[in-house]
Scaffold this active site. Structure first.
Site, PDB file in Angstrom:
ATOM      1  N   ARG A 120      -1.973  87.847 -14.006  1.00  0.00           N
ATOM      2  CA  ARG A 120      -2.946  86.841 -13.537  1.00  0.00           C
ATOM      3  C   ARG A 120      -2.409  85.422 -13.597  1.00  0.00           C
ATOM      4  NH1 ARG A 120      -6.404  90.367 -16.335  1.00  0.00           N
ATOM      5  NH2 ARG A 120      -7.426  91.747 -14.850  1.00  0.00           N
ATOM      6  N   LYS A 142       1.595  76.252  -2.070  1.00  0.00           N
ATOM      7  CA  LYS A 142       1.280  77.329  -1.128  1.00  0.00           C
ATOM      8  C   LYS A 142       2.308  78.424  -1.317  1.00  0.00           C
ATOM      9  CE  LYS A 142      -1.201  75.230   2.699  1.00  0.00           C
ATOM     10  NZ  LYS A 142      -1.187  74.935   4.148  1.00  0.00           N
ATOM     11  N   GLU A 184      10.916  68.120   9.325  1.00  0.00           N
ATOM     12  CA  GLU A 184       9.764  68.001   8.409  1.00  0.00           C
ATOM     13  C   GLU A 184       9.766  66.635   7.706  1.00  0.00           C
ATOM     14  OE1 GLU A 184       7.254  70.107   8.055  1.00  0.00           O
ATOM     15  OE2 GLU A 184       7.940  72.146   8.492  1.00  0.00           O
ATOM     16  N   LYS A 226       4.129  63.987   0.451  1.00  0.00           N
ATOM     17  CA  LYS A 226       3.508  65.303   0.291  1.00  0.00           C
ATOM     18  C   LYS A 226       2.640  65.327  -0.960  1.00  0.00           C
ATOM     19  CE  LYS A 226       3.343  70.031   0.798  1.00  0.00           C
ATOM     20  NZ  LYS A 226       3.836  71.227   1.401  1.00  0.00           N
ATOM     21  N   GLU A 236      -6.716  72.450   0.861  1.00  0.00           N
ATOM     22  CA  GLU A 236      -6.862  72.282   2.313  1.00  0.00           C
ATOM     23  C   GLU A 236      -8.308  72.464   2.770  1.00  0.00           C
ATOM     24  OE1 GLU A 236      -3.462  73.890   4.398  1.00  0.00           O
ATOM     25  OE2 GLU A 236      -4.467  73.715   6.326  1.00  0.00           O
ATOM     26  N   ARG A 241      -4.933  67.681   3.972  1.00  0.00           N
ATOM     27  CA  ARG A 241      -3.720  68.535   3.933  1.00  0.00           C
ATOM     28  C   ARG A 241      -3.410  69.138   5.305  1.00  0.00           C
ATOM     29  NH1 ARG A 241      -1.613  72.309  -1.023  1.00  0.00           N
ATOM     30  NH2 ARG A 241       0.335  72.881  -0.019  1.00  0.00           N
ATOM     31  N   ASN A 245       0.117  70.002   9.143  1.00  0.00           N
ATOM     32  CA  ASN A 245       0.349  70.997  10.191  1.00  0.00           C
ATOM     33  C   ASN A 245       0.679  70.358  11.535  1.00  0.00           C
ATOM     34  OD1 ASN A 245      -0.148  73.123   8.426  1.00  0.00           O
ATOM     35  ND2 ASN A 245      -2.354  72.979   8.750  1.00  0.00           N
ATOM     36  N   HIS A 248       2.562  72.160  14.265  1.00  0.00           N
ATOM     37  CA  HIS A 248       2.621  73.573  13.903  1.00  0.00           C
ATOM     38  C   HIS A 248       1.870  74.484  14.872  1.00  0.00           C
ATOM     39  CE1 HIS A 248       4.494  72.080  10.315  1.00  0.00           C
ATOM     40  NE2 HIS A 248       4.568  73.272   9.770  1.00  0.00           N
ATOM     41  N   HIS A 252       4.124  76.992  16.324  1.00  0.00           N
ATOM     42  CA  HIS A 252       3.897  78.386  15.934  1.00  0.00           C
ATOM     43  C   HIS A 252       3.926  79.298  17.173  1.00  0.00           C
ATOM     44  CE1 HIS A 252       1.614  81.909  14.518  1.00  0.00           C
ATOM     45  NE2 HIS A 252       2.185  81.634  13.363  1.00  0.00           N
ATOM     46  N   HIS A 266      12.163  77.432  11.976  1.00  0.00           N
ATOM     47  CA  HIS A 266      10.835  76.836  11.799  1.00  0.00           C
ATOM     48  C   HIS A 266      10.864  75.317  12.050  1.00  0.00           C
ATOM     49  CE1 HIS A 266       6.822  76.119  10.332  1.00  0.00           C
ATOM     50  NE2 HIS A 266       7.295  75.273   9.427  1.00  0.00           N
TER      51      HIS A 266
END
Ligand code: GLY
Length: 365
Positions: A120, A142, A184, A226, A236, A241, A245, A248, A252, A266
């Site tokens: 956990r 993330k 980025e 960041k 988010e 946040r 993106n 993206h 994507h 990416h």
């Protein structure tokens, strides 16, 4: 040494940035590890960095164990997750222990998730070795793996306890990977920092050529940006946040069409996606065309794709829009787009009709 604090209450942690830090990582990790051994998870591509890290831990009296995973996106899988968790359990890792993720975004995401679910939640330290991981994925918590239905669909927010960034490890990173990470970096300027975008225009060539001071400055600036954004919206939920993106949604779709392969990295997809987000913003009167042209010019000067044609992706606009429809950020049939009123003036727009995007993409080919 530059230290950026990610202010998240009891989950707060430091990101330390310093050339040569890898060889001194043991000193930084010692206060967390105490007398416990440290497990390092890494892929074979970073064997030399692992040796440096192990030596630095040994030098401060910390024993190490290593778990090796295969390089590449395929390791963000249930199978590798199971193997890593079983190996951590076999090594007797306890909740208070710290597992080190040494590598790029794949290893960071995988180890972050493995430690999120191990007993956990146990501790982990990020030691990112790609520019992309240094300025984005290693900070913010993330974590996750890919599922059959799509990328990053299984995961958890799990913050590291420490992030150690040594810009010198980029010396051995292929230039294409450095460029992809640089996309980025520039993204932070595009989001809300026009002065940093101008810095990138002036210093990007030096950074890509390996200038250590430019690299360290860019990493520290990007990490501070960041950290600010993550502190404002850890999970988010309030739209802050989501600004990360930028590029993206378009990107994507391009990556999906390229099969998430080396055909389009990416960061390259993010560059092309930001180019398209600005071009669409300009085409729809949201942003001045000169601003979109500045963005495209910076990508070209950096050897990055500035839009659809340069991405090398041949798909029809309808097919690209179909990929967007399946974007995991969509809800209620609407896809949120990050668009811009100008450089440093990115905003979340939930009103964009996909038919309009499809028409735009037909002109962007
Ligand atoms: N890479 C996007 C985020 O951390 O939110």
């Amino acid at each position: 040494m530059t230290t950026v604090s990610v202010a998240l209450g009891e989950r707060s942690y430091d990101v330390r940035i310093e050339p040569g830090l890898l060889a001194r990582a043991g000193e930084a990790i010692a206060p967390l590890a105490g007398t416990r051994p440290v497990v390092i998870v890494a892929d074979a591509n970073v064997a030399a960095h692992r040796a440096t890290l192990e030596a630095s831990l040994r030098a401060v009296g910390i024993a190490t164990h290593a778990i090796e995973v295969a390089p590449g996106e395929a390791s963000k899988s249930w199978a590798t997750l199971e193997r890593v968790v079983d190996a951590l359990l076999a090594l007797g890792v306890e909740r208070g222990d710290h597992v080190v993720a040494l590598g790029g975004g794949v290893v960071g995401d995988l180890v972050g998730f493995a430690t999120a679910i191990m007993k956990r939640g146990c501790g982990f330290v990020q030691v990112p070795t790609t520019l992309l991981a240094q300025v984005d994925s290693s900070v913010g918590g993330k974590t996750g793996i890919n599922a059959r239905a799509g990328k990053n669909l299984v995961g958890a927010f799990h913050q590291p306890r420490l992030v150690l960034i040594d810009p010198d490890v980029l010396d051995t990173l292929p230039l294409r990977q450095v460029r992809a990470g640089y996309a980025e970096v520039v993204k932070y300027g595009l989001i809300d920092d026009p002065a940093f975008f101008a810095w990138c225009e002036a210093n990007g060539a030096a950074l890509l050529a390996g200038d250590g001071a430019a690299r360290t400055h860019a990493i520290a600036h990007a990490v501070a940006a960041k950290a600010r954004i993550v502190a404002a919206d850890e999970f988010e939920t309030n739209g802050t946040r989501a600004l990360l993106n930028l590029g993206h949604t378009f990107g994507h779709a391009l990556e999906a069409e390229a099969g998430f392969s080396d055909r389009l990295l990416h960061g390259e997809a993010v560059a092309a996606g930001c180019g398209l987000a600005f071009a669409y913003s300009a085409a729809t009167g949201r942003c001045a065309p000169e601003e979109a042209a500045r963005v495209a010019a910076l990508w070209r000067a950096s050897g990055l794709p500035d839009g659809l044609a340069a991405s090398g992706v041949q798909a029809t606009p309808a097919r690209l829009v179909e990929h967007m429809r399946h974007d995991k950020k969509g809800s209620g049939g609407r896809i949120p787009f990050l668009l811009a009123h100008g450089i440093g003036r990115t905003y979340l727009d939930r009103t964009v009709p996909l038919e309009d995007v499809e028409r735009f993409l037909a002109t962007a080919r």
